[in-house]
Design an enzyme around this catalytic site. Structure first.
Site, PDB file in Angstrom:
ATOM      1  N   GLY A   3       3.753  -6.852  26.896  1.00  0.00           N
ATOM      2  CA  GLY A   3       4.965  -7.288  26.799  1.00  0.00           C
ATOM      3  C   GLY A   3       5.984  -7.388  27.897  1.00  0.00           C
ATOM      4  CB  ALA A   5       5.783 -11.391  31.466  1.00  0.00           C
ATOM      5  N   GLY A   7      11.859 -10.773  27.843  1.00  0.00           N
ATOM      6  CA  GLY A   7      12.783 -10.270  27.169  1.00  0.00           C
ATOM      7  C   GLY A   7      12.808  -8.525  27.247  1.00  0.00           C
ATOM      8  CB  ILE A   8      12.674  -5.922  24.571  1.00  0.00           C
ATOM      9  CG1 ILE A   8      13.755  -6.641  23.716  1.00  0.00           C
ATOM     10  CG2 ILE A   8      12.589  -4.477  24.792  1.00  0.00           C
ATOM     11  CD1 ILE A   8      13.381  -6.335  22.141  1.00  0.00           C
ATOM     12  CG  LEU A  37      -2.159  -7.456  24.438  1.00  0.00           C
ATOM     13  CD1 LEU A  37      -0.709  -6.641  24.516  1.00  0.00           C
ATOM     14  CD2 LEU A  37      -3.161  -6.183  24.702  1.00  0.00           C
ATOM     15  N   GLY A  65       4.870  -8.993  21.588  1.00  0.00           N
ATOM     16  CA  GLY A  65       4.958  -9.433  20.205  1.00  0.00           C
ATOM     17  C   GLY A  65       5.137 -11.007  20.291  1.00  0.00           C
ATOM     18  CB  SER A 104      10.803  -6.090  13.925  1.00  0.00           C
ATOM     19  OG  SER A 104      11.680  -6.919  13.374  1.00  0.00           O
ATOM     20  CE1 TYR A 138       8.155 -10.393  14.850  1.00  0.00           C
ATOM     21  CE2 TYR A 138       9.897  -9.513  13.347  1.00  0.00           C
ATOM     22  CZ  TYR A 138       9.400  -9.955  14.702  1.00  0.00           C
ATOM     23  OH  TYR A 138       9.802  -9.031  15.450  1.00  0.00           O
ATOM     24  CE  LYS A 142       7.098  -6.719  15.655  1.00  0.00           C
ATOM     25  NZ  LYS A 142       6.764  -6.174  17.002  1.00  0.00           N
TER      26      LYS A 142
HETATM   27  P1  NAI Z   1       9.674 -12.048  24.264  1.00  0.00           P
HETATM   28  O1  NAI Z   1       8.906 -13.277  24.028  1.00  0.00           O
HETATM   29  O2  NAI Z   1      10.687 -12.378  25.275  1.00  0.00           O
HETATM   30  O3  NAI Z   1       8.370 -11.198  24.891  1.00  0.00           O
HETATM   31  C1  NAI Z   1       7.385 -10.852  24.565  1.00  0.00           C
HETATM   32  C2  NAI Z   1       6.292 -10.598  25.585  1.00  0.00           C
HETATM   33  O4  NAI Z   1       4.934 -10.493  24.925  1.00  0.00           O
HETATM   34  C3  NAI Z   1       5.978 -11.989  26.413  1.00  0.00           C
HETATM   35  O5  NAI Z   1       6.039 -11.502  27.712  1.00  0.00           O
HETATM   36  C4  NAI Z   1       4.787 -12.435  25.837  1.00  0.00           C
HETATM   37  O6  NAI Z   1       3.989 -13.094  26.793  1.00  0.00           O
HETATM   38  C5  NAI Z   1       3.845 -11.198  25.275  1.00  0.00           C
HETATM   39  N1  NAI Z   1       2.795 -11.308  24.580  1.00  0.00           N
HETATM   40  C6  NAI Z   1       2.899 -12.307  23.369  1.00  0.00           C
HETATM   41  N2  NAI Z   1       1.699 -12.471  23.190  1.00  0.00           N
HETATM   42  C7  NAI Z   1       0.816 -11.881  23.926  1.00  0.00           C
HETATM   43  C8  NAI Z   1      -0.647 -11.477  23.902  1.00  0.00           C
HETATM   44  N3  NAI Z   1      -1.357 -12.490  22.980  1.00  0.00           N
HETATM   45  N4  NAI Z   1      -1.018 -11.035  24.699  1.00  0.00           N
HETATM   46  C9  NAI Z   1      -0.290 -10.203  25.715  1.00  0.00           C
HETATM   47  N5  NAI Z   1       1.116 -10.222  25.557  1.00  0.00           N
HETATM   48  C10 NAI Z   1       1.515 -11.109  25.014  1.00  0.00           C
HETATM   49  O7  NAI Z   1      10.068 -11.362  23.137  1.00  0.00           O
HETATM   50  P2  NAI Z   1      11.034 -10.062  22.805  1.00  0.00           P
HETATM   51  O8  NAI Z   1      12.156 -10.498  22.077  1.00  0.00           O
HETATM   52  O9  NAI Z   1      11.208  -9.365  24.196  1.00  0.00           O
HETATM   53  O10 NAI Z   1       9.952  -9.096  22.069  1.00  0.00           O
HETATM   54  C11 NAI Z   1       9.529  -7.872  22.371  1.00  0.00           C
HETATM   55  C12 NAI Z   1       9.127  -7.193  21.104  1.00  0.00           C
HETATM   56  O11 NAI Z   1      10.382  -6.964  20.417  1.00  0.00           O
HETATM   57  C13 NAI Z   1       8.255  -8.098  20.208  1.00  0.00           C
HETATM   58  O12 NAI Z   1       7.242  -7.052  19.622  1.00  0.00           O
HETATM   59  C14 NAI Z   1       9.054  -8.354  19.101  1.00  0.00           C
HETATM   60  O13 NAI Z   1       8.663  -8.552  17.962  1.00  0.00           O
HETATM   61  C15 NAI Z   1      10.134  -7.179  19.074  1.00  0.00           C
HETATM   62  N6  NAI Z   1      11.435  -7.428  18.610  1.00  0.00           N
HETATM   63  C16 NAI Z   1      12.267  -8.494  18.891  1.00  0.00           C
HETATM   64  C17 NAI Z   1      13.372  -9.042  18.368  1.00  0.00           C
HETATM   65  C18 NAI Z   1      14.186  -9.990  18.812  1.00  0.00           C
HETATM   66  O14 NAI Z   1      15.275 -10.306  18.160  1.00  0.00           O
HETATM   67  N7  NAI Z   1      14.133 -10.458  20.166  1.00  0.00           N
HETATM   68  C19 NAI Z   1      13.774  -8.275  17.053  1.00  0.00           C
HETATM   69  C20 NAI Z   1      12.990  -7.163  16.610  1.00  0.00           C
HETATM   70  C21 NAI Z   1      11.777  -7.039  17.162  1.00  0.00           C
END
Ligand code: NAI
Length: 239
Positions: A3, A5, A7-8, A37, A65, A104, A138, A142
């Site tokens: 992940g 590319a 966000g987090i 994934l 995610g 999460s 979801y 988690k």
């Molecule tokens: P985001 O959407 O900015 O980043 C998620 C990354 O995962 C993206 O770069 C995406 O391309 C990658 N990804 C998604 N499906 C994929 C796949 N099939 N194969 C490979 N890569 C894949 O989201 P964010 O918010 O940075 O999320 C990061 C983690 O934090 C996730 O696991 C999310 O569930 C968790 N999270 C986020 C929260 C939020 O409020 N943003 C809250 C709690 C947990």
């Protein structure tokens, strides 16, 4: 770092690179290893791709995610749960330091005993879930990821590899934005934190960076809510 590319994950990559670390990112695109994934083949390709670029790893973060809003809830479980656990297990033999799984705060909406993933019955449960399927998938994914982490503490600890979980609340990322624009938007907006704002990706990255490093040497099998106090507000007697 899965992940990587967005966000987090992207914030973690920046923090580690600022420390002078070499980071191998895994993502659908814009990564050193591009892999999907959501499939077993993609997960194997991710593990093989990382091992091809780095024989040994000081750290591992499984962060990729999907949010509750995606149209196919089965994909949520494939990426958030299997995409994390199979990468953890696949790279464990190459790990020398520590790993962090990004869960999460939504994990508390399910108890393990009620989680259909615990019985391998998620497909049937999703078929009956109706309009809440994405939300449930979801939370189940988690919750199951955190259980998987906790169940690995003996084996990983004996190997000298620490494994912890970070469970963010609402963090300003493209995933959250997509959720806000979906039919789950009102539910997300109603999520209150005593610190009255959303988290920033850099704040989650800072905790992950610490957990990967030597100052966290006795932290193993722990879960860190990083949610502005929401969990304590909503469930003061459950922890
Ligand atoms: P985001 O959407 O900015 O980043 C998620 C990354 O995962 C993206 O770069 C995406 O391309 C990658 N990804 C998604 N499906 C994929 C796949 N099939 N194969 C490979 N890569 C894949 O989201 P964010 O918010 O940075 O999320 C990061 C983690 O934090 C996730 O696991 C999310 O569930 C968790 N999270 C986020 C929260 C939020 O409020 N943003 C809250 C709690 C947990």
């Amino acid at each position: 770092m899965t992940g990587s590319a967005s966000g987090i994950g992207a914030a973690v990559v920046s923090a580690l690179r600022a420390d002078g670390r070499d980071v191998v990112g895994v993502d659908l695109r814009d990564a050193e290893v591009c892999a999907d994934l959501s499939t077993a083949d993609g997960r194997r390709a991710a593990v093989d791709g990382v091992l091809g670029l780095a024989g040994e790893l000081d750290g591992l973060v499984v962060c990729a995610g999907l949010g509750p809003h995606v149209p196919d809830p089965r994909q949520i479980i494939e990426v958030n749960y299997r995409g994390a656990v199979e990468v953890l297990d696949g790279l464990f033999p190459a790990l020398r330091g520590a790993a962090v799984a990004v869960s999460s705060s939504a994990l508390t909406m399910t108890k393990w005993a009620d989680n259909p993933i615990s019985r391998g019955e998620e497909a049937a449960a999703l078929a009956e879930a109706g309009e809440y399927a994405g939300h449930l998938a979801y939370s189940w994914s988690k919750n199951a990821l955190t259980v998987a982490v906790r169940r690995r503490v003996a084996e990983w600890g004996a190997a000298g590899v620490r494994l912890n979980t970070v469970a963010p609340g609402a963090v300003d990322t493209p995933l959250l934005q997509a959720g806000l624009e979906s039919r789950f938007g009102d539910a997300i907006r109603s999520y209150q934190a005593p610190i009255p704002r959303r988290g920033r990706p850099e704040e989650i990255a800072s905790l992950i960076r610490y957990l990967l490093g030597p100052d966290a040497g006795y932290i193993h099998g722990a879960q860190f809510m990083i949610d502005g106090g929401s969990d304590a507000l909503m469930r003061p007697t459950e922890f």
